[in-house]
Design a protein around this motif. Structure first.
Motif, mmCIF file in Angstrom:
data_model
loop_
_atom_site.group_PDB
_atom_site.id
_atom_site.type_symbol
_atom_site.label_atom_id
_atom_site.label_comp_id
_atom_site.label_asym_id
_atom_site.label_seq_id
_atom_site.Cartn_x
_atom_site.Cartn_y
_atom_site.Cartn_z
ATOM 1 N N TYR A 122 0.842 -1.177 0.000
ATOM 2 C CA TYR A 122 0.000 0.000 0.000
ATOM 3 C C TYR A 122 0.886 1.239 0.000
ATOM 4 N N LEU A 123 0.292 2.365 -0.251
ATOM 5 C CA LEU A 123 0.990 3.627 -0.328
ATOM 6 C C LEU A 123 1.574 4.014 1.025
ATOM 7 N N ARG A 124 2.871 4.339 1.022
ATOM 8 C CA ARG A 124 3.485 4.893 2.246
ATOM 9 C C ARG A 124 2.916 6.288 2.432
ATOM 10 N N LEU A 125 2.371 6.542 3.579
ATOM 11 C CA LEU A 125 1.652 7.786 3.823
ATOM 12 C C LEU A 125 2.565 8.826 4.465
ATOM 13 N N ASN A 126 3.502 9.347 3.670
ATOM 14 C CA ASN A 126 4.469 10.316 4.176
ATOM 15 C C ASN A 126 3.803 11.558 4.744
ATOM 16 N N ASN A 127 2.740 12.033 4.095
ATOM 17 C CA ASN A 127 2.058 13.214 4.612
ATOM 18 C C ASN A 127 1.429 12.933 5.972
ATOM 19 N N LEU A 128 0.942 11.738 6.162
ATOM 20 C CA LEU A 128 0.348 11.378 7.449
ATOM 21 C C LEU A 128 1.410 11.385 8.545
ATOM 22 N N ILE A 129 2.573 10.879 8.234
ATOM 23 C CA ILE A 129 3.676 10.888 9.197
ATOM 24 C C ILE A 129 4.041 12.333 9.545
ATOM 25 N N GLU A 130 4.155 13.159 8.535
ATOM 26 C CA GLU A 130 4.485 14.572 8.737
ATOM 27 C C GLU A 130 3.424 15.275 9.579
ATOM 28 N N LEU A 131 2.155 15.046 9.263
ATOM 29 C CA LEU A 131 1.062 15.657 10.024
ATOM 30 C C LEU A 131 1.091 15.235 11.488
ATOM 31 N N ARG A 132 1.302 13.962 11.712
ATOM 32 C CA ARG A 132 1.342 13.462 13.092
ATOM 33 C C ARG A 132 2.456 14.157 13.871
ATOM 34 N N LYS A 133 3.621 14.222 13.256
ATOM 35 C CA LYS A 133 4.762 14.841 13.940
ATOM 36 C C LYS A 133 4.546 16.344 14.137
ATOM 37 N N ASN A 134 3.991 17.007 13.140
ATOM 38 C CA ASN A 134 3.741 18.448 13.257
ATOM 39 C C ASN A 134 2.709 18.776 14.328
ATOM 40 N N ASN A 135 1.860 17.810 14.652
ATOM 41 C CA ASN A 135 0.866 17.979 15.707
ATOM 42 C C ASN A 135 1.355 17.418 17.044
ATOM 43 N N TYR A 136 2.650 17.103 17.105
ATOM 44 C CA TYR A 136 3.285 16.603 18.327
ATOM 45 C C TYR A 136 2.580 15.377 18.894
ATOM 46 N N LEU A 137 2.171 14.500 17.979
ATOM 47 C CA LEU A 137 1.510 13.263 18.388
ATOM 48 C C LEU A 137 2.445 12.083 18.178
ATOM 49 N N LYS A 138 2.376 11.147 19.077
ATOM 50 C CA LYS A 138 3.133 9.908 18.942
ATOM 51 C C LYS A 138 2.250 8.884 18.237
ATOM 52 N N GLN A 139 2.899 7.888 17.659
ATOM 53 C CA GLN A 139 2.127 6.830 16.991
ATOM 54 C C GLN A 139 1.127 6.194 17.939
ATOM 55 N N ILE A 140 1.513 5.980 19.174
ATOM 56 C CA ILE A 140 0.617 5.335 20.130
ATOM 57 C C ILE A 140 -0.627 6.178 20.381
ATOM 58 N N GLU A 141 -0.490 7.493 20.373
ATOM 59 C CA GLU A 141 -1.637 8.370 20.599
ATOM 60 C C GLU A 141 -2.624 8.294 19.432
ATOM 61 N N VAL A 142 -2.102 8.303 18.216
ATOM 62 C CA VAL A 142 -2.974 8.198 17.041
ATOM 63 C C VAL A 142 -3.581 6.800 16.979
ATOM 64 N N ALA A 143 -2.782 5.803 17.279
ATOM 65 C CA ALA A 143 -3.281 4.422 17.281
ATOM 66 C C ALA A 143 -4.428 4.269 18.267
ATOM 67 N N ASN A 144 -4.280 4.813 19.448
ATOM 68 C CA ASN A 144 -5.349 4.736 20.451
ATOM 69 C C ASN A 144 -6.602 5.457 19.975
ATOM 70 N N TYR A 145 -6.437 6.601 19.342
ATOM 71 C CA TYR A 145 -7.567 7.365 18.803
ATOM 72 C C TYR A 145 -8.353 6.532 17.786
ATOM 73 N N LEU A 146 -7.635 5.724 17.007
ATOM 74 C CA LEU A 146 -8.273 4.890 15.978
ATOM 75 C C LEU A 146 -8.629 3.491 16.488
#
Length: 92
Positions: free
Chosen positions: A8-32
């Motif tokens: 599948y498509l590597r979501l570089n913009n998603l990675i950038e957005l997460r980091k720019n919003n000072y979110l960790k992967q675990i925080e986004v994962a929990n949200y989803l």
């Protein structure tokens, strides 16, 4: 025969957005409601980001689907009409 080697498509913009919003992967994962390793694999193109969760991320990260999926290169915040449409979609 089912192809199990889909990339599948590597979501570089998603990675950038997460980091720019000072979110960790675990925080986004929990949200989803994912575990962190599963979410990491979405960001890296191993697993697909389903449209329902992409819409949830649009609200969380204040961006549109085109940017998350890399169709648009420049970030634009959600306008009120788009935000309202996504919220209605998620209530279904």
């Amino acid at each position: 025969m089912l192809d199990t080697n889909i990339n599948y498509l590597r979501l570089n913009n998603l990675i950038e957005l997460r980091k720019n919003n000072y979110l960790k992967q675990i925080e986004v994962a929990n949200y989803l409601s994912y575990d962190r390793s599963y979410y990491s694999k979405i960001e890296n193109g191993v697993y697909e980001l389903k449209i329902h969760n992409a819409c949830k991320l649009c609200l969380l990260l204040n961006c549109n689907l085109y940017y998350i999926y890399g169709i648009k290169r420049h970030y634009e915040p959600l306008d009120n009409e788009t935000r309202s449409s996504i919220e209605k979609f998620l209530k279904k």
